[in-house]
Design an enzyme around this catalytic site. Sequence first.
Site, PDB file in Angstrom:
ATOM      1  CG  HIS A 186      20.777 -12.078  68.457  1.00 17.42           C
ATOM      2  ND1 HIS A 186      20.868 -13.434  68.227  1.00 17.42           N
ATOM      3  CD2 HIS A 186      21.351 -11.849  69.640  1.00 17.42           C
ATOM      4  CE1 HIS A 186      21.453 -13.992  69.258  1.00 17.42           C
ATOM      5  NE2 HIS A 186      21.754 -13.056  70.140  1.00 17.42           N
ATOM      6  CB  CYS A 486      30.964 -21.480  66.623  1.00 16.22           C
ATOM      7  SG  CYS A 486      30.897 -20.983  68.351  1.00 16.22           S
TER       8      CYS A 486
HETATM    9  C1  PEP Z   1      29.615 -15.887  70.198  1.00 16.27           C
HETATM   10  O1  PEP Z   1      29.487 -15.203  71.217  1.00 16.27           O
HETATM   11  O2  PEP Z   1      30.512 -15.709  69.349  1.00 16.27           O
HETATM   12  C2  PEP Z   1      28.661 -16.971  69.914  1.00 16.27           C
HETATM   13  C3  PEP Z   1      28.865 -17.809  68.923  1.00 16.27           C
HETATM   14  O3  PEP Z   1      27.543 -17.035  70.688  1.00 16.27           O
HETATM   15  P1  PEP Z   1      26.276 -16.050  70.517  1.00 16.27           P
HETATM   16  O4  PEP Z   1      26.517 -15.198  69.321  1.00 16.27           O
HETATM   17  O5  PEP Z   1      25.078 -16.915  70.399  1.00 16.27           O
HETATM   18  O6  PEP Z   1      26.344 -15.301  71.810  1.00 16.27           O
END
Ligand code: PEP
EC number: 2.7.3.9
Length: 556
Positions: A186, A486
């Site tokens: 994050h 994404c």
């Molecule tokens: C992913 O896991 O690549 C994603 C886009 O979701 P997050 O990073 O919010 O888990």
Amino acid sequence: METTLRGVGVSHGVAIGEVRHMGTAVLEPPAKQIPTDEAPREQSRARQAVEAVAADLIARGNLAGGEAQAVLEAQAMMAQDPELMADVERRIAVGSTAERAVYDAFAAYRALLAGAGEYLAGRVADLDDVRNRIVARLLGVPMPGVPDSDEPYVLIARDLAPADTALLDPSLVLGFVTEEGGPTSHSAILARAMGVPAVVALPGASELAEGSVVAVDGSTGEVFVDPSAEKRAALEAAAAERKAALAAAVGPGATSDGHKVPLLANVGGPGDVPAAVEAGAEGVGLFRTEFLFLDDSKKAPSEQKQVEAYRKVLEAFPQGRVVVRVLDAGADKPLEFLTPADEPNPALGVRGLRTLLDHPEVLRTQLQALAKAAAGLPVYLEVMAPMVADRTDAKAFADACREAGLQAKFGAMVEIPSAALRARSILQEVEFLSLGTNDLAQYTFAADRQVGAVSRLQDPWQPALLDLVALAAESAKAEGKSCGVCGEAASDPLLACVLTGLGVTSLSMGAAAIPYVRATLAKYTLAQCERAAAAARATDSAEDARRAAQAVLSGE
Ligand code: PEP
Ligand code: MG
């Protein structure tokens, strides 16, 4: 003297500024005994720390003004409470250290407050904050929480949780450096969303001296401690040059021979929309709705509150695509009222869609809020579920969307290897796929995305991950449906070309990366991207894959 440290660069650009540490939660000071003749000195240390913390709270209140001033002044009064101080001195007189006496005296007072009705119980968090400040001062460690600084700084942390980030003032954070985390943590995602340079998985980051000057190169992963004037000038010149090259690339995403690859933005809420629009995003490829759920640890936001937030994002892209992901709670994004507290391995537990299927009322409210938010707008709304494992999951989600009366395309994220392996069967239930390469890497390599020590395995250039991306993209093509990316992989300009070569149909990323990806994609033909993808997949390591793709694209 200038020294160079190396971590993993996860967000482009250069930041030069003073180090400020994100204070960790104050540890419990050890309950060691001191000789009685040391008591007067400890008592005076305790008094001085209390006075300094109270004075600091008042000074910050004066600066903040308004409601914040009243809260900070009330905290200063708590710190100076004569009975509390008398209790601290009593505990020191019978052998406690100053920090332990403060810790214990506040604990006793806390228990009183917690049992004294709703209003006073609500002050417990403020009291804890005052205690943490005094104990931190006595221990000589950074104050807990976001740094108290009015000057811009480079934020140093072990790692950043979504809840920490809500408290950051983006105008003060020049860049991030974290000891833990990987390219998909994050901290990395937030840095990209804020458009600030960041380096993660930097061994020794926690030991950087508070107030020392660092230069962070988010492209190379280098952090220069006490950089020389020449180094600063060279880094700043290189950053300015890169910026100018980027400004020259505009318009929709496409290869040099016109193969269109829409460039979409990842957003966490309406606050991220202006940067996405400014970067020329052609829509939103991932709206991470969990940020709306962070304000209250006890319950979901009301339908009305959700409608307002969703509508603001949808309105910003009147003719564009907006892909909203329903709540992804659990594992690295726990929510107190939904996430089981006792899971031995939360990443493999009840998270994402699994949580929502266990709490259908939360999913229903969210889908109904989305339906209301989109009503009357010309936007192309798409709604997708996180952590879809198989066709049964995909069907359950599509059924819930239909029951909520949602006029939208329903899709599934591919974050679990089983979903990539059986993408064609999942596509019997939903209309599009979106590859969440962050979790897909975590589950493919059994490598926790929050642990710096395994960041090598989190590298999205890993050929095994590229194989799964190819499989999902080919399956979608065979079904005549779309398959975007994404995850953070899409924000690496070179990898974006490889993903395009693998057959991915759109790329979604933090707004700050869009100009880099647009400019790089526009340099190569689709055939070159396909050759680069094949070369990368033919290797056996992330480094070799990157090198092979680079060699193809630079015509070596
Ligand atoms: C992913 O896991 O690549 C994603 C886009 O979701 P997050 O990073 O919010 O888990
Ligand atoms: Mg994910």
